[in-house]
Design a protein around this motif. Structure first.
Motif, short mmCIF file in Angstrom:
data_model
loop_
_atom_site.label_atom_id
_atom_site.label_comp_id
_atom_site.label_asym_id
_atom_site.label_seq_id
_atom_site.Cartn_x
_atom_site.Cartn_y
_atom_site.Cartn_z
N LYS A 69 -46.93 -27.60 16.86
CA LYS A 69 -46.03 -27.20 17.95
C LYS A 69 -45.47 -25.79 17.69
N THR A 70 -45.11 -25.54 16.44
CA THR A 70 -44.59 -24.22 16.08
C THR A 70 -45.65 -23.15 16.30
N LEU A 71 -46.89 -23.45 15.90
CA LEU A 71 -47.97 -22.48 16.10
C LEU A 71 -48.23 -22.21 17.58
N ASN A 72 -48.20 -23.27 18.38
CA ASN A 72 -48.38 -23.09 19.83
C ASN A 72 -47.25 -22.27 20.44
N ASP A 73 -46.03 -22.51 19.99
CA ASP A 73 -44.88 -21.73 20.48
C ASP A 73 -45.01 -20.25 20.10
N LEU A 74 -45.46 -20.01 18.87
CA LEU A 74 -45.65 -18.62 18.43
C LEU A 74 -46.77 -17.95 19.21
N LEU A 75 -47.83 -18.72 19.52
CA LEU A 75 -48.93 -18.17 20.31
C LEU A 75 -48.47 -17.79 21.71
N LYS A 76 -47.58 -18.59 22.28
CA LYS A 76 -47.03 -18.26 23.61
C LYS A 76 -46.22 -16.96 23.55
N LYS A 77 -45.51 -16.75 22.46
CA LYS A 77 -44.74 -15.50 22.30
C LYS A 77 -45.68 -14.31 22.14
N VAL A 78 -46.79 -14.54 21.42
CA VAL A 78 -47.80 -13.48 21.28
C VAL A 78 -48.37 -13.12 22.65
N ASP A 79 -48.67 -14.13 23.45
CA ASP A 79 -49.22 -13.92 24.79
C ASP A 79 -48.22 -13.17 25.67
N ALA A 80 -46.93 -13.52 25.54
CA ALA A 80 -45.91 -12.85 26.35
C ALA A 80 -45.74 -11.39 25.94
N LEU A 81 -45.96 -11.08 24.67
CA LEU A 81 -45.81 -9.71 24.16
C LEU A 81 -47.02 -8.84 24.47
N ASP A 82 -48.14 -9.46 24.79
CA ASP A 82 -49.40 -8.71 24.91
C ASP A 82 -49.34 -7.57 25.92
N PRO A 83 -48.86 -7.79 27.16
CA PRO A 83 -48.81 -6.67 28.11
C PRO A 83 -47.94 -5.52 27.60
N GLU A 84 -46.81 -5.87 27.01
CA GLU A 84 -45.92 -4.85 26.46
C GLU A 84 -46.61 -4.08 25.33
N ARG A 85 -47.35 -4.80 24.50
CA ARG A 85 -48.08 -4.17 23.39
C ARG A 85 -49.10 -3.16 23.91
N LEU A 86 -49.92 -3.57 24.89
CA LEU A 86 -50.94 -2.68 25.44
C LEU A 86 -50.31 -1.47 26.11
N GLU B 291 -46.94 -20.80 8.65
CA GLU B 291 -47.08 -22.19 9.11
C GLU B 291 -48.44 -22.76 8.74
N LEU B 292 -49.49 -21.95 8.92
CA LEU B 292 -50.84 -22.42 8.61
C LEU B 292 -50.99 -22.67 7.11
N GLU B 293 -50.38 -21.84 6.29
CA GLU B 293 -50.47 -22.02 4.84
C GLU B 293 -49.84 -23.35 4.43
N LYS B 294 -48.74 -23.71 5.08
CA LYS B 294 -48.09 -24.99 4.79
C LYS B 294 -48.97 -26.16 5.23
N ILE B 295 -49.68 -25.99 6.33
CA ILE B 295 -50.62 -27.02 6.78
C ILE B 295 -51.74 -27.19 5.75
N GLU C 177 -48.86 -36.76 9.12
CA GLU C 177 -49.19 -36.55 10.53
C GLU C 177 -48.00 -35.95 11.29
N LYS C 178 -46.82 -36.46 11.04
CA LYS C 178 -45.63 -35.93 11.71
C LYS C 178 -45.41 -34.46 11.33
N ASP C 179 -45.63 -34.15 10.06
CA ASP C 179 -45.46 -32.77 9.62
C ASP C 179 -46.48 -31.85 10.31
N PHE C 180 -47.73 -32.32 10.42
CA PHE C 180 -48.77 -31.52 11.09
C PHE C 180 -48.44 -31.30 12.56
N VAL C 181 -47.99 -32.35 13.23
CA VAL C 181 -47.66 -32.24 14.66
C VAL C 181 -46.54 -31.21 14.86
N ASP C 182 -45.53 -31.26 14.01
CA ASP C 182 -44.42 -30.31 14.11
C ASP C 182 -44.90 -28.88 13.90
N ARG C 183 -45.79 -28.69 12.94
CA ARG C 183 -46.27 -27.34 12.65
C ARG C 183 -47.24 -26.84 13.73
#
Length: 285
Positions: A159-176, A273-277, A151-157
């Motif tokens: 969090k990492t996925l959510n952090d990466l998603l936030k970076k994707v969201d921040a990059l989106d305007p620049e990408r378009l 990260e998802l593969e490790k999950i 469970e601890k490992d899943f929670v950590d991963r």
């Protein structure tokens, strides 16, 4: 709270003339698979013991060992002398050796002991059932402790996925913006007259094909749902596996639509990260 399918439980019962040991070991498996090693005298109770295990452990590859050691003088087993002598004669024809050595080998062969089959003593069987129950409690505790680690490992991963998603969201305007500039430059290099309004319409249509807003929303929902299920009362390994598949679909779609190297790098990290999950999911009950 999730539980691991990996566990070990053992309990020993000392009776007046017997020592009974019950061992349970479980590993991951898609379904329940029980491998039982039980003395012949107790085979008639095997189905009942298997049901006790199935009701408690639900899923996993389970090895059950029931060992009975005679500690008193009472025993119903006798050496089958005729069978032992026949084995010794056959062995002496194959290879030379002293009688003691030949007897030692012969006694390991089948049917060298004969046992008078008696009904299982009820008090003895009750002691065996109690031992199985206590071994099940022990393996359940073991699985719960392993589950906390998972469970601890899943929670950590997560969090990492959510952090990466936030970076994707921040990059989106620049990408378009980058995609738009690239298209405008490509059209200008054609050196032909282009209707500005028509070009703008086509550009908007093209950019909509690369829009990942829905994927980001669905991915956020899936990640939240995974965490909610993770902290639910019951261990839901199969359900978590289905949610992980949906998470993978959204990440793949974002990657296919990205068309922008910095975002694709983030997508690769998310896939890792998802593969490790998913690897750890194989151990969840």
């Amino acid at each position: 709270m999730i539980q691991s399918m990996t566990g070990f439980g053992k309990h020993v019962v000392q009776l007046p003339s017997k020592k009974i040991t019950v061992e349970l070991k479980s590993l991951n498996s898609k379904n329940l698979d029980i491998n039982a090693r039980i003395p012949q005298a107790y085979r008639e109770k095997e189905l009942e013991i298997r049901k006790m295990i199935a009701d408690s452990l639900v899923r996993g590859k389970v090895d059950l060992g029931l060992y009975v050691e005679i500690t008193g003088e009472d025993t119903t087993a006798e050496v089958n002398e005729g069978v032992v002598r026949k084995y010794m004669n056959q062995l002496s024809n194959i290879a030379k050796g002293d009688d003691l050595k030949l007897m030692e080998i012969a006694l390991r062969m089948p049917d060298t002991l004969k046992t008078d089959k008696d009904d299982i003593d009820e008090a003895e069987y009750k002691a065996i059932k109690d031992a199985v129950k206590k071994a099940l409690l022990e393996i359940g505790s073991f699985r719960s402790e392993e589950g906390k680690v998972l469970e601890k490992d899943f929670v950590d991963r997560l969090k990492t996925l959510n952090d990466l998603l936030k970076k994707v969201d921040a990059l989106d305007p620049e990408r378009l913006g980058t995609i738009r500039e690239r298209l405008e430059r490509a059209v200008s290099e054609l050196e032909v007259e282009v209707d500005a309004n028509r070009f703008e319409q086509e550009l908007i249509y093209y950019l909509e094909k690369y829009d990942i807003t829905e994927e980001k929303v669905r991915l956020t929902n899936h990640l939240n749902y995974f965490e909610t299920t993770l902290h639910s009362k019951d261990s839901n390994g199969k359900k978590l596996g289905f949610i992980a598949q949906e998470i993978g679909r959204e990440i793949n779609t974002i990657g296919s639509k990205a068309n922008y190297a910095p975002m694709q790098q983030l997508v690769v990290q998310m896939k890792d990260e998802l593969e490790k999950i998913k690897e750890q999911m194989l151990n969840v009950l």
